[in-house]
Write a protein that holds these residues in place. Structure first.
Motif, PDB file in Angstrom:
ATOM      1  N   LEU A  38     -31.738 -25.899 -21.979  1.00  0.00           N
ATOM      2  CA  LEU A  38     -30.531 -26.514 -21.436  1.00  0.00           C
ATOM      3  C   LEU A  38     -30.499 -27.985 -21.844  1.00  0.00           C
ATOM      4  O   LEU A  38     -31.478 -28.708 -21.668  1.00  0.00           O
ATOM      5  CB  LEU A  38     -30.534 -26.410 -19.909  1.00  0.00           C
ATOM      6  N   GLU A  39     -29.380 -28.415 -22.410  1.00  0.00           N
ATOM      7  CA  GLU A  39     -29.149 -29.825 -22.698  1.00  0.00           C
ATOM      8  C   GLU A  39     -28.289 -30.368 -21.566  1.00  0.00           C
ATOM      9  O   GLU A  39     -27.238 -29.805 -21.263  1.00  0.00           O
ATOM     10  CB  GLU A  39     -28.424 -29.996 -24.031  1.00  0.00           C
ATOM     11  N   VAL A  40     -28.735 -31.438 -20.930  1.00  0.00           N
ATOM     12  CA  VAL A  40     -28.005 -32.052 -19.832  1.00  0.00           C
ATOM     13  C   VAL A  40     -27.553 -33.443 -20.288  1.00  0.00           C
ATOM     14  O   VAL A  40     -28.384 -34.257 -20.696  1.00  0.00           O
ATOM     15  CB  VAL A  40     -28.875 -32.173 -18.561  1.00  0.00           C
ATOM     16  N   LEU A  41     -26.257 -33.719 -20.211  1.00  0.00           N
ATOM     17  CA  LEU A  41     -25.718 -35.025 -20.576  1.00  0.00           C
ATOM     18  C   LEU A  41     -25.298 -35.740 -19.297  1.00  0.00           C
ATOM     19  O   LEU A  41     -24.495 -35.216 -18.523  1.00  0.00           O
ATOM     20  CB  LEU A  41     -24.505 -34.867 -21.497  1.00  0.00           C
ATOM     21  N   ALA A  42     -25.861 -36.924 -19.071  1.00  0.00           N
ATOM     22  CA  ALA A  42     -25.598 -37.675 -17.842  1.00  0.00           C
ATOM     23  C   ALA A  42     -25.383 -39.143 -18.161  1.00  0.00           C
ATOM     24  O   ALA A  42     -25.862 -39.650 -19.179  1.00  0.00           O
ATOM     25  CB  ALA A  42     -26.771 -37.518 -16.883  1.00  0.00           C
ATOM     26  N   THR A  43     -24.663 -39.834 -17.265  1.00  0.00           N
ATOM     27  CA  THR A  43     -24.491 -41.278 -17.412  1.00  0.00           C
ATOM     28  C   THR A  43     -25.226 -42.036 -16.317  1.00  0.00           C
ATOM     29  O   THR A  43     -25.312 -43.261 -16.380  1.00  0.00           O
ATOM     30  CB  THR A  43     -22.990 -41.658 -17.379  1.00  0.00           C
ATOM     31  N   ASP A  44     -25.764 -41.341 -15.347  1.00  0.00           N
ATOM     32  CA  ASP A  44     -26.526 -41.963 -14.259  1.00  0.00           C
ATOM     33  C   ASP A  44     -27.930 -42.271 -14.771  1.00  0.00           C
ATOM     34  O   ASP A  44     -28.689 -41.353 -15.084  1.00  0.00           O
ATOM     35  CB  ASP A  44     -26.573 -41.008 -13.063  1.00  0.00           C
ATOM     36  N   SER A  45     -28.290 -43.555 -14.855  1.00  0.00           N
ATOM     37  CA  SER A  45     -29.621 -43.929 -15.361  1.00  0.00           C
ATOM     38  C   SER A  45     -30.730 -43.364 -14.486  1.00  0.00           C
ATOM     39  O   SER A  45     -31.837 -43.112 -14.959  1.00  0.00           O
ATOM     40  CB  SER A  45     -29.754 -45.448 -15.475  1.00  0.00           C
ATOM     41  N   GLY A  46     -30.439 -43.116 -13.218  1.00  0.00           N
ATOM     42  CA  GLY A  46     -31.431 -42.517 -12.328  1.00  0.00           C
ATOM     43  C   GLY A  46     -31.750 -41.084 -12.682  1.00  0.00           C
ATOM     44  O   GLY A  46     -32.779 -40.543 -12.257  1.00  0.00           O
ATOM     45  N   SER A  47     -30.902 -40.455 -13.492  1.00  0.00           N
ATOM     46  CA  SER A  47     -31.165 -39.070 -13.882  1.00  0.00           C
ATOM     47  C   SER A  47     -32.440 -38.945 -14.703  1.00  0.00           C
ATOM     48  O   SER A  47     -33.073 -37.893 -14.703  1.00  0.00           O
ATOM     49  CB  SER A  47     -29.977 -38.482 -14.656  1.00  0.00           C
ATOM     50  N   VAL A  48     -32.844 -40.016 -15.378  1.00  0.00           N
ATOM     51  CA  VAL A  48     -34.064 -39.975 -16.187  1.00  0.00           C
ATOM     52  C   VAL A  48     -35.271 -39.669 -15.301  1.00  0.00           C
ATOM     53  O   VAL A  48     -36.018 -38.727 -15.557  1.00  0.00           O
ATOM     54  CB  VAL A  48     -34.261 -41.289 -16.979  1.00  0.00           C
ATOM     55  N   SER A  49     -35.451 -40.447 -14.249  1.00  0.00           N
ATOM     56  CA  SER A  49     -36.585 -40.198 -13.358  1.00  0.00           C
ATOM     57  C   SER A  49     -36.345 -38.992 -12.459  1.00  0.00           C
ATOM     58  O   SER A  49     -37.280 -38.245 -12.159  1.00  0.00           O
ATOM     59  CB  SER A  49     -36.898 -41.442 -12.520  1.00  0.00           C
ATOM     60  N   ASP A  50     -35.098 -38.766 -12.051  1.00  0.00           N
ATOM     61  CA  ASP A  50     -34.798 -37.651 -11.157  1.00  0.00           C
ATOM     62  C   ASP A  50     -35.067 -36.306 -11.819  1.00  0.00           C
ATOM     63  O   ASP A  50     -35.708 -35.427 -11.234  1.00  0.00           O
ATOM     64  CB  ASP A  50     -33.343 -37.699 -10.690  1.00  0.00           C
ATOM     65  N   ILE A  51     -34.582 -36.125 -13.032  1.00  0.00           N
ATOM     66  CA  ILE A  51     -34.775 -34.843 -13.724  1.00  0.00           C
ATOM     67  C   ILE A  51     -36.234 -34.669 -14.128  1.00  0.00           C
ATOM     68  O   ILE A  51     -36.785 -33.577 -14.030  1.00  0.00           O
ATOM     69  CB  ILE A  51     -33.799 -34.702 -14.911  1.00  0.00           C
ATOM     70  N   ALA A  52     -36.894 -35.755 -14.534  1.00  0.00           N
ATOM     71  CA  ALA A  52     -38.324 -35.664 -14.862  1.00  0.00           C
ATOM     72  C   ALA A  52     -39.134 -35.257 -13.633  1.00  0.00           C
ATOM     73  O   ALA A  52     -40.010 -34.386 -13.722  1.00  0.00           O
ATOM     74  CB  ALA A  52     -38.825 -36.997 -15.417  1.00  0.00           C
ATOM     75  N   GLY A  53     -38.845 -35.866 -12.495  1.00  0.00           N
ATOM     76  CA  GLY A  53     -39.558 -35.528 -11.268  1.00  0.00           C
ATOM     77  C   GLY A  53     -39.299 -34.105 -10.824  1.00  0.00           C
ATOM     78  O   GLY A  53     -40.212 -33.392 -10.403  1.00  0.00           O
ATOM     79  N   TRP A  54     -38.043 -33.676 -10.941  1.00  0.00           N
ATOM     80  CA  TRP A  54     -37.693 -32.301 -10.579  1.00  0.00           C
ATOM     81  C   TRP A  54     -38.435 -31.314 -11.470  1.00  0.00           C
ATOM     82  O   TRP A  54     -39.012 -30.336 -10.983  1.00  0.00           O
ATOM     83  CB  TRP A  54     -36.176 -32.097 -10.690  1.00  0.00           C
ATOM     84  N   ALA A  55     -38.448 -31.568 -12.784  1.00  0.00           N
ATOM     85  CA  ALA A  55     -39.102 -30.655 -13.725  1.00  0.00           C
ATOM     86  C   ALA A  55     -40.612 -30.600 -13.477  1.00  0.00           C
ATOM     87  O   ALA A  55     -41.214 -29.528 -13.525  1.00  0.00           O
ATOM     88  CB  ALA A  55     -38.817 -31.075 -15.168  1.00  0.00           C
TER      89      ALA A  55
END
Length: 81
Positions: A38-55
């Motif tokens: 899955l490729e996820v495109l986001a503009t929220d800079s917090g998504s970098v740490s959020d998605i990494a932490g979730w994964a």
């Protein structure tokens, strides 16, 4: 964006803020088969740490890469089981 991964689906969550990118990523991953990306495109800079932490804390998914292109963050997540 990056073309180095054979993505199965692209999830566009640009404009959404925390926690929506992670919630929508989880929902999209649940619909994929093992081995699909899955490729996820986001503009929220917090998504970098959020998605990494979730994964990191979620069995059955692997974060392959995260890239930044201007104000768009691309996340590549593989379903492993």
């Amino acid at each position: 964006m990056s073309a180095e991964y054979d993505t199965t689906e692209t999830l566009d969550v640009r404009g959404a803020s925390c926690p929506m990118p992670v919630i929508e990523t989880k929902q999209a991953i649940d619909g994929l088969a093992a081995g699909e990306v899955l490729e996820v495109l986001a503009t929220d800079s917090g998504s970098v740490s959020d998605i990494a932490g979730w994964a990191d804390g979620t069995a059955g998914v692997e974060l392959l890469d995260q890239t930044e292109d201007g104000d768009v963050y691309a996340h590549y997540v593989r379903k492993t089981e």
